[in-house]
Scaffold this active site. Structure first.
Site, mmCIF file in Angstrom:
data_model
loop_
_atom_site.group_PDB
_atom_site.id
_atom_site.type_symbol
_atom_site.label_atom_id
_atom_site.label_comp_id
_atom_site.label_asym_id
_atom_site.label_seq_id
_atom_site.Cartn_x
_atom_site.Cartn_y
_atom_site.Cartn_z
ATOM 1 N N SER A 135 -20.164 -14.160 9.402
ATOM 2 C CA SER A 135 -20.027 -15.574 9.607
ATOM 3 C C SER A 135 -21.054 -16.482 8.787
ATOM 4 O O SER A 135 -22.139 -16.234 8.576
ATOM 5 C CB SER A 135 -20.436 -15.862 11.177
ATOM 6 O OG SER A 135 -20.601 -17.146 11.546
ATOM 7 N N LYS A 161 -15.666 -16.005 7.762
ATOM 8 C CA LYS A 161 -15.732 -16.957 8.771
ATOM 9 C C LYS A 161 -16.584 -18.206 8.450
ATOM 10 O O LYS A 161 -17.973 -17.876 8.215
ATOM 11 C CB LYS A 161 -16.190 -16.538 10.116
ATOM 12 C CG LYS A 161 -16.486 -17.085 11.226
ATOM 13 C CD LYS A 161 -16.576 -16.581 12.479
ATOM 14 C CE LYS A 161 -17.627 -17.130 13.478
ATOM 15 N NZ LYS A 161 -17.603 -16.366 14.875
ATOM 16 N N LYS A 163 -18.216 -21.639 9.690
ATOM 17 C CA LYS A 163 -18.376 -22.603 10.705
ATOM 18 C C LYS A 163 -18.275 -24.110 10.240
ATOM 19 O O LYS A 163 -18.362 -24.287 8.993
ATOM 20 C CB LYS A 163 -20.184 -22.443 10.873
ATOM 21 C CG LYS A 163 -20.508 -21.300 11.453
ATOM 22 C CD LYS A 163 -20.009 -21.245 12.867
ATOM 23 C CE LYS A 163 -20.736 -20.028 13.624
ATOM 24 N NZ LYS A 163 -20.178 -19.851 14.991
ATOM 25 N N ASP A 188 -14.792 -21.564 12.655
ATOM 26 C CA ASP A 188 -15.175 -21.467 14.169
ATOM 27 C C ASP A 188 -15.994 -22.818 14.304
ATOM 28 O O ASP A 188 -16.910 -23.212 13.533
ATOM 29 C CB ASP A 188 -16.252 -20.221 14.189
ATOM 30 C CG ASP A 188 -17.001 -20.300 15.574
ATOM 31 O OD1 ASP A 188 -17.714 -19.511 15.981
ATOM 32 O OD2 ASP A 188 -16.427 -20.885 16.520
ATOM 33 N N GLU A 213 -11.286 -20.908 15.678
ATOM 34 C CA GLU A 213 -12.061 -20.547 16.930
ATOM 35 C C GLU A 213 -12.691 -21.531 17.818
ATOM 36 O O GLU A 213 -13.537 -22.262 16.821
ATOM 37 C CB GLU A 213 -13.201 -19.411 16.388
ATOM 38 C CG GLU A 213 -14.062 -18.599 17.463
ATOM 39 C CD GLU A 213 -15.250 -17.813 16.933
ATOM 40 O OE1 GLU A 213 -14.985 -17.449 15.536
ATOM 41 O OE2 GLU A 213 -15.975 -17.414 17.625
ATOM 42 N N ASP A 238 -13.568 -18.156 22.371
ATOM 43 C CA ASP A 238 -14.866 -17.533 22.206
ATOM 44 C C ASP A 238 -15.575 -17.959 23.636
ATOM 45 O O ASP A 238 -15.709 -17.325 24.652
ATOM 46 C CB ASP A 238 -15.794 -17.909 20.712
ATOM 47 C CG ASP A 238 -17.189 -17.215 21.013
ATOM 48 O OD1 ASP A 238 -17.661 -17.471 20.000
ATOM 49 O OD2 ASP A 238 -17.645 -17.000 21.835
ATOM 50 N N LYS A 262 -17.324 -11.000 23.238
ATOM 51 C CA LYS A 262 -18.701 -10.798 23.230
ATOM 52 C C LYS A 262 -19.478 -10.260 24.403
ATOM 53 O O LYS A 262 -19.246 -10.950 25.572
ATOM 54 C CB LYS A 262 -19.389 -12.130 22.626
ATOM 55 C CG LYS A 262 -19.021 -12.810 21.427
ATOM 56 C CD LYS A 262 -19.721 -14.218 21.499
ATOM 57 C CE LYS A 262 -19.747 -14.764 19.880
ATOM 58 N NZ LYS A 262 -20.452 -16.007 20.085
ATOM 59 N N GLY A 290 -20.413 -11.960 17.366
ATOM 60 C CA GLY A 290 -21.762 -11.593 17.221
ATOM 61 C C GLY A 290 -22.744 -12.621 17.670
ATOM 62 O O GLY A 290 -22.499 -13.967 17.702
HETATM 63 C C1 LIG Z 1 -22.179 -14.972 14.499
HETATM 64 C C2 LIG Z 1 -21.686 -16.322 14.904
HETATM 65 O O1 LIG Z 1 -21.333 -16.998 14.441
HETATM 66 N N1 LIG Z 1 -22.013 -16.181 16.476
HETATM 67 C C3 LIG Z 1 -21.549 -17.251 17.336
HETATM 68 C C4 LIG Z 1 -22.376 -18.463 17.121
HETATM 69 C C5 LIG Z 1 -23.862 -18.318 17.353
HETATM 70 C C6 LIG Z 1 -24.628 -18.650 16.299
HETATM 71 C C7 LIG Z 1 -25.998 -18.463 16.210
HETATM 72 C C8 LIG Z 1 -26.708 -18.268 17.113
HETATM 73 C C9 LIG Z 1 -27.946 -17.765 17.413
HETATM 74 C C10 LIG Z 1 -28.639 -17.758 18.680
HETATM 75 C C11 LIG Z 1 -27.987 -17.538 19.734
HETATM 76 C C12 LIG Z 1 -26.637 -17.560 19.857
HETATM 77 C C13 LIG Z 1 -25.869 -17.872 18.619
HETATM 78 C C14 LIG Z 1 -24.491 -18.150 18.377
HETATM 79 C C15 LIG Z 1 -20.186 -17.688 17.304
HETATM 80 O O2 LIG Z 1 -19.376 -16.728 16.997
HETATM 81 O O3 LIG Z 1 -19.742 -18.586 17.853
HETATM 82 MG MG LIG Z 2 -17.694 -18.552 18.021
#
Ligand SMILES: CC(=O)N[C@@H](Cc1ccc2ccccc2c1)C(=O)O
Ligand SMILES: [Mg+2]
Length: 367
Positions: A135, A161, A163, A188, A213, A238, A262, A290
């Site tokens: 990501s 991926k 953001k 995402d 996403e 998600d 998740k 993640g």
């Molecule tokens: C790897 C990825 O993009 N994760 C989340 C977003 C995310 C990103 C950063 C975070 C920091 C602290 C707690 C939760 C978090 C969730 C997602 O898929 O949407």
């Molecule tokens: Mg996500």
């Protein structure tokens, strides 16, 4: 199993680089590590909530409080405790799924270590390693983004991926496509768009993305279904998928064609397995999301990602994607894959001196 008590540690681990999403920028990961102590073994769990309620309504301080004040004491009354009895014992308490997941995982880990069974075997893993994606946060400029993507491709990641958010979407995707060709690519939005953005999001269609996403709000299944009818990029959910029932409803409504599973978001690995099964029954591909987990959560996620329905690379990145020093021996990418731990339970444990170094608070809750 007899649970004698549970330790809750609040940890703070610096990130190797700031991670910017549509809901903010993180430079330090604050999380909870939970240790369940039983007569036979001790088990570890990790709570993926963030330092503030920005990804979802949960945040570390609230998770620590609900664990010590309600969730852990609720297990005192469970005769012959095992992991399958945890969720029913906690069902009376609303929400706090990430806190519940951490506790269930710690009980499951203790149970499996005592039985000499690995997480992968217990969940139904069929692979010894899993293909990994990464990501990539929002960057200050397109050149910076292209450098980051180049670095991850060089490291061997099999899927990128990005953001996105309003003002950072079509152009970055176009730039990555033009520079890197037909790599596996997805985006995402973390709920950053609204129902009026369908025409704009259709602007992503020419780039052959694997999926878009969570473009809309967590509780807007109808909006996602309407959007799915107006764009060709498959929609993945998600934040909206909080349970197996939510997954079944979203699929039935045409709100998603792919699901990001998740375990923390859905209350634990046992519910995550049920979501995998619901999606498999509908022919919906899933991948493992993640939450910047340490090696503890990473170990469990990699085991989950080895189930047959996980046909897309997940955000199960190597430890060094986020941390200079992981709590556990690091997960290292090999040919774009991470090996599924084979030892009993999670197959990994925190390195004591590292855990002590990053611990900012500890609470022991006796039963
Ligand atoms: C790897 C990825 O993009 N994760 C989340 C977003 C995310 C990103 C950063 C975070 C920091 C602290 C707690 C939760 C978090 C969730 C997602 O898929 O949407
Ligand atoms: Mg996500």
């Amino acid at each position: 199993m007899k649970l004698s008590g549970v330790e809750i540690r609040t940890i703070r681990v610096p990130l190797v680089s700031p991670f910017r999403t549509s809901f903010g920028t993180e430079t330090i990961r604050e999380a909870l590590v939970v240790r369940a102590v039983t007569g036979e073994a001790e088990g570890w769990g990790e709570c993926g909530a963030g330092i503030a309620p920005l990804y979802s309504s949960e945040y570390t301080h609230a998770s620590a409080d609900v664990l010590s004040r309600y969730l852990i004491p609720a297990l005192a009354g469970v005769a012959d405790l095992d992991a399958h009895r945890v969720a029913p014992a906690l069902a009376g308490f609303k929400g706090h799924r990430m806190a519940k997941a951490a506790l269930e995982t710690a009980v499951l880990d203790a149970e499996l270590r005592a039985a000499g069974v690995s997480f992968g075997r217990a969940l139904g893993a069929v692979h010894a390693s899993v293909p990994c994606g990464v990501s990539v946060g929002i960057t200050g400029s397109i050149p910076e983004l292209l450098d980051a993507v180049a670095g991850y491709l060089e490291a061997g990641y099999l899927r990128i991926k990005l953001k996105i958010e309003p003002g950072w979407d079509v152009e970055p995707v176009r730039a990555v496509r033009e520079r890197f060709g037909d790599i596996l690519l997805q985006v995402d939005a973390n709920t950053a768009y609204g129902r009026g953005d369908a025409r704009h999001l259709a602007g992503l269609d020419p780039f052959g993305l694997l999926l878009l996403e969570q473009p809309l709000a967590e509780d807007d299944l109808r909006g996602h279904a309407e959007l799915a009818a107006r764009i060709s990029t498959p929609i993945c959910l998600d934040e909206s998928i909080v349970s197996a029932r939510a997954a079944a409803d979203a699929i039935a409504m045409g709100a998603c064609q792919v699901v990001n599973i998740k375990p923390g978001r859905v209350g634990g690995y046992l519910e995550a397995r049920r979501i995998h099964d619901v999606c498999a029954a509908h022919g919906v591909p899933v991948w493992c999301g993640g939450m910047l987990e340490t090696g503890l959560g990473r170990a469990a996620n990699v085991a989950l990602a080895a189930l047959p329905g996980f046909t897309l690379p997940g955000d199960t990145s190597a430890s060094e994607r986020y941390y200079r020093t992981d709590l556990t021996p690091p997960f290292v990418l090999e040919d774009g894959h991470l090996a599924v731990p084979a030892g009993p339970g999670l197959g990994v444990a925190p390195i004591p001196e590292v855990l002590d170094e990053v611990t900012v608070a500890t609470e022991w809750v006796p039963l």
